[in-house]
Design a protein around this motif. Structure first.
Motif, PDB file in Angstrom:
ATOM      1  N   PRO A 247     -48.364  22.607  42.964  1.00 47.86           N
ATOM      2  CA  PRO A 247     -48.189  23.235  41.652  1.00 47.86           C
ATOM      3  C   PRO A 247     -47.643  24.662  41.789  1.00 47.86           C
ATOM      4  CG  PRO A 247     -50.487  23.344  42.306  1.00 47.86           C
ATOM      5  CD  PRO A 247     -49.772  22.519  43.347  1.00 47.86           C
ATOM      6  N   PHE A 248     -47.127  25.166  40.706  1.00 50.84           N
ATOM      7  CA  PHE A 248     -46.681  26.563  40.616  1.00 50.84           C
ATOM      8  C   PHE A 248     -45.581  26.906  41.605  1.00 50.84           C
ATOM      9  CE2 PHE A 248     -51.429  26.437  40.162  1.00 50.84           C
ATOM     10  CZ  PHE A 248     -51.437  26.322  38.776  1.00 50.84           C
ATOM     11  N   GLY A 249     -44.887  25.873  42.111  1.00 47.49           N
ATOM     12  CA  GLY A 249     -43.841  26.110  43.092  1.00 47.49           C
ATOM     13  C   GLY A 249     -44.365  26.427  44.487  1.00 47.49           C
ATOM     14  N   TRP A 250     -45.670  26.268  44.689  1.00 50.20           N
ATOM     15  CA  TRP A 250     -46.250  26.524  46.005  1.00 50.20           C
ATOM     16  C   TRP A 250     -45.727  25.506  46.996  1.00 50.20           C
ATOM     17  CZ3 TRP A 250     -52.083  26.951  44.318  1.00 50.20           C
ATOM     18  CH2 TRP A 250     -52.268  28.132  43.596  1.00 50.20           C
ATOM     19  N   ARG A 251     -45.372  25.987  48.166  1.00 51.91           N
ATOM     20  CA  ARG A 251     -44.884  25.121  49.244  1.00 51.91           C
ATOM     21  C   ARG A 251     -45.675  25.422  50.504  1.00 51.91           C
ATOM     22  NH1 ARG A 251     -39.761  23.389  47.648  1.00 51.91           N
ATOM     23  NH2 ARG A 251     -39.219  22.653  49.735  1.00 51.91           N
ATOM     24  N   LEU A 252     -46.055  24.375  51.198  1.00 58.11           N
ATOM     25  CA  LEU A 252     -46.735  24.546  52.475  1.00 58.11           C
ATOM     26  C   LEU A 252     -45.986  23.757  53.535  1.00 58.11           C
ATOM     27  CD1 LEU A 252     -50.525  24.084  51.545  1.00 58.11           C
ATOM     28  CD2 LEU A 252     -49.306  26.222  51.979  1.00 58.11           C
ATOM     29  N   GLY A 253     -45.862  24.370  54.712  1.00 54.44           N
ATOM     30  CA  GLY A 253     -45.277  23.657  55.833  1.00 54.44           C
ATOM     31  C   GLY A 253     -46.266  22.619  56.354  1.00 54.44           C
ATOM     32  N   ALA A 254     -45.772  21.673  57.123  1.00 54.30           N
ATOM     33  CA  ALA A 254     -46.614  20.585  57.621  1.00 54.30           C
ATOM     34  C   ALA A 254     -47.816  21.096  58.419  1.00 54.30           C
ATOM     35  CB  ALA A 254     -45.778  19.628  58.466  1.00 54.30           C
ATOM     36  N   ASP A 255     -47.618  22.142  59.222  1.00 54.78           N
ATOM     37  CA  ASP A 255     -48.747  22.695  59.981  1.00 54.78           C
ATOM     38  C   ASP A 255     -49.833  23.222  59.048  1.00 54.78           C
ATOM     39  OD1 ASP A 255     -48.016  22.175  62.622  1.00 54.78           O
ATOM     40  OD2 ASP A 255     -46.855  24.026  62.792  1.00 54.78           O
ATOM     41  N   GLU A 256     -49.410  23.935  57.995  1.00 55.83           N
ATOM     42  CA  GLU A 256     -50.375  24.476  57.035  1.00 55.83           C
ATOM     43  C   GLU A 256     -51.089  23.349  56.286  1.00 55.83           C
ATOM     44  OE1 GLU A 256     -48.521  28.506  55.270  1.00 55.83           O
ATOM     45  OE2 GLU A 256     -47.189  26.773  55.113  1.00 55.83           O
ATOM     46  N   VAL A 257     -50.342  22.330  55.889  1.00 60.00           N
ATOM     47  CA  VAL A 257     -50.928  21.189  55.173  1.00 60.00           C
ATOM     48  C   VAL A 257     -51.965  20.500  56.054  1.00 60.00           C
ATOM     49  CG1 VAL A 257     -50.445  18.916  54.162  1.00 60.00           C
ATOM     50  CG2 VAL A 257     -48.888  20.813  53.724  1.00 60.00           C
ATOM     51  N   GLY A 258     -51.605  20.264  57.307  1.00 55.85           N
ATOM     52  CA  GLY A 258     -52.519  19.610  58.236  1.00 55.85           C
ATOM     53  C   GLY A 258     -53.779  20.417  58.474  1.00 55.85           C
ATOM     54  N   ARG A 259     -53.608  21.737  58.665  1.00 55.82           N
ATOM     55  CA  ARG A 259     -54.770  22.596  58.896  1.00 55.82           C
ATOM     56  C   ARG A 259     -55.681  22.638  57.670  1.00 55.82           C
ATOM     57  NH1 ARG A 259     -51.119  25.982  61.810  1.00 55.82           N
ATOM     58  NH2 ARG A 259     -50.849  27.300  59.979  1.00 55.82           N
ATOM     59  N   ALA A 260     -55.080  22.713  56.486  1.00 58.06           N
ATOM     60  CA  ALA A 260     -55.878  22.734  55.254  1.00 58.06           C
ATOM     61  C   ALA A 260     -56.697  21.450  55.126  1.00 58.06           C
ATOM     62  CB  ALA A 260     -54.972  22.918  54.039  1.00 58.06           C
ATOM     63  N   SER A 261     -56.082  20.340  55.462  1.00 59.25           N
ATOM     64  CA  SER A 261     -56.787  19.063  55.414  1.00 59.25           C
ATOM     65  C   SER A 261     -57.952  19.052  56.401  1.00 59.25           C
ATOM     66  CB  SER A 261     -55.809  17.926  55.726  1.00 59.25           C
ATOM     67  OG  SER A 261     -56.451  16.680  55.696  1.00 59.25           O
ATOM     68  N   ALA A 262     -57.700  19.506  57.623  1.00 61.21           N
ATOM     69  CA  ALA A 262     -58.736  19.535  58.650  1.00 61.21           C
ATOM     70  C   ALA A 262     -59.899  20.434  58.239  1.00 61.21           C
ATOM     71  CB  ALA A 262     -58.146  20.000  59.977  1.00 61.21           C
TER      72      ALA A 262
ATOM     73  N   GLY B  91     -39.071  14.697  55.133  1.00 62.18           N
ATOM     74  CA  GLY B  91     -38.907  16.091  55.539  1.00 62.18           C
ATOM     75  C   GLY B  91     -39.503  16.362  56.911  1.00 62.18           C
ATOM     76  N   ALA B  92     -39.763  17.643  57.180  1.00 63.36           N
ATOM     77  CA  ALA B  92     -40.242  18.066  58.496  1.00 63.36           C
ATOM     78  C   ALA B  92     -41.702  17.691  58.698  1.00 63.36           C
ATOM     79  CB  ALA B  92     -40.074  19.572  58.638  1.00 63.36           C
ATOM     80  N   ARG B  93     -42.036  17.286  59.935  1.00 62.94           N
ATOM     81  CA  ARG B  93     -43.404  16.895  60.271  1.00 62.94           C
ATOM     82  C   ARG B  93     -44.012  17.871  61.271  1.00 62.94           C
ATOM     83  NH1 ARG B  93     -43.710  12.005  64.658  1.00 62.94           N
ATOM     84  NH2 ARG B  93     -45.560  13.198  65.270  1.00 62.94           N
ATOM     85  N   ASN B  94     -45.307  17.717  61.503  1.00 63.23           N
ATOM     86  CA  ASN B  94     -46.002  18.516  62.523  1.00 63.23           C
ATOM     87  C   ASN B  94     -46.518  17.592  63.626  1.00 63.23           C
ATOM     88  OD1 ASN B  94     -48.142  17.262  61.131  1.00 63.23           O
ATOM     89  ND2 ASN B  94     -49.463  19.038  61.290  1.00 63.23           N
ATOM     90  N   ASN B  95     -47.295  18.143  64.537  1.00 63.56           N
ATOM     91  CA  ASN B  95     -47.936  17.395  65.623  1.00 63.56           C
ATOM     92  C   ASN B  95     -46.988  16.410  66.323  1.00 63.56           C
ATOM     93  OD1 ASN B  95     -50.350  18.717  65.282  1.00 63.56           O
ATOM     94  ND2 ASN B  95     -51.431  17.015  64.341  1.00 63.56           N
ATOM     95  N   PRO B  96     -45.977  16.917  67.015  1.00 55.80           N
ATOM     96  CA  PRO B  96     -45.014  16.026  67.669  1.00 55.80           C
ATOM     97  C   PRO B  96     -45.627  15.100  68.719  1.00 55.80           C
ATOM     98  CG  PRO B  96     -44.689  18.304  68.374  1.00 55.80           C
ATOM     99  CD  PRO B  96     -45.642  18.335  67.221  1.00 55.80           C
TER     100      PRO B  96
END
Length: 195
Positions: A157-172, A25-30
């Protein structure tokens, strides 16, 4: 930022299979690939140790499965392997943490007296984060060059979806805010090396 003379750059899973956008799927940080290449170049020219980590997936449908074309490193990484003035290690793994691969990363770091790790690679929230967390737990000074990592959109879970930018920021935020690692930019790391 201070980067130790023997700090190891750990390049996590920069493999061809991650180019399969149909699978991931779509990625972040090009700009991540350019930043990863820059870090490898700086490490190799300064004689610091570089660890290349490869994920040998055991999943039959994975673009990273062992023996597939996608399992190989991206060309810019493969072209740099073996070209540095310092020590180099290849670690292969089937799980998220580079500390649970072969050969034993922790033993190699200990034998070399290495206490600081700088992480870059793919995916921010998976193998980079897991390696950073485990490194932090094991007592290493862990630095993550955030813009030299990237990840993909994710469904939880629960049908929650995060875009790559959100996933990356959450990890950071989890890594930095939780005290597992310092999350910084490639520019800060390079400046620390050049001191």
């Amino acid at each position: 930022m201070e980067i130790a003379e023997n700090a190891a750059l750990v390049v996590v899973d920069v493999q061809r299979g991650f180019e399969d956008t149909g699978f991931w799927g779509a990625r972040n940080n090009p700009g991540a690939d350019g930043n990863i290449a820059a870090l490898i170049d700086v490490w190799q020219s300064s004689g610091r140790p570089v660890v290349f980590v490869r994920h040998d997936s055991v999943r039959a449908d994975s673009p990273l499965r062992a023996g597939s074309a996608g399992n190989g490193f991206k060309p810019y990484v493969e072209q740099r392997r073996g070209k540095g003035a310092g020590p180099e290690l290849l670690v292969t793994k089937t799980v998220n943490s580079a500390f649970l691969g072969e050969p034993d990363l922790g033993a190699w770091l200990t034998s070399a007296g290495i206490g600081q790790l700088v992480l870059a690679g793919i995916q921010t929230n998976m193998c980079v984060e897991t390696t950073a967390r485990m490194g932090g737990n094991l007592g290493y000074d862990v630095v993550v060059a955030y813009d030299a990592t990237y990840t993909f959109d994710l469904v939880g879970p629960f049908g929650w979806r995060l875009g790559a930018d959100e996933v990356g920021r959450a990890s950071a935020v989890s890594l930095h805010g939780g005290g597992f690692a310092r999350v910084v930019t490639t520019e800060e790391v390079v400046a620390g090396v050049r001191g």
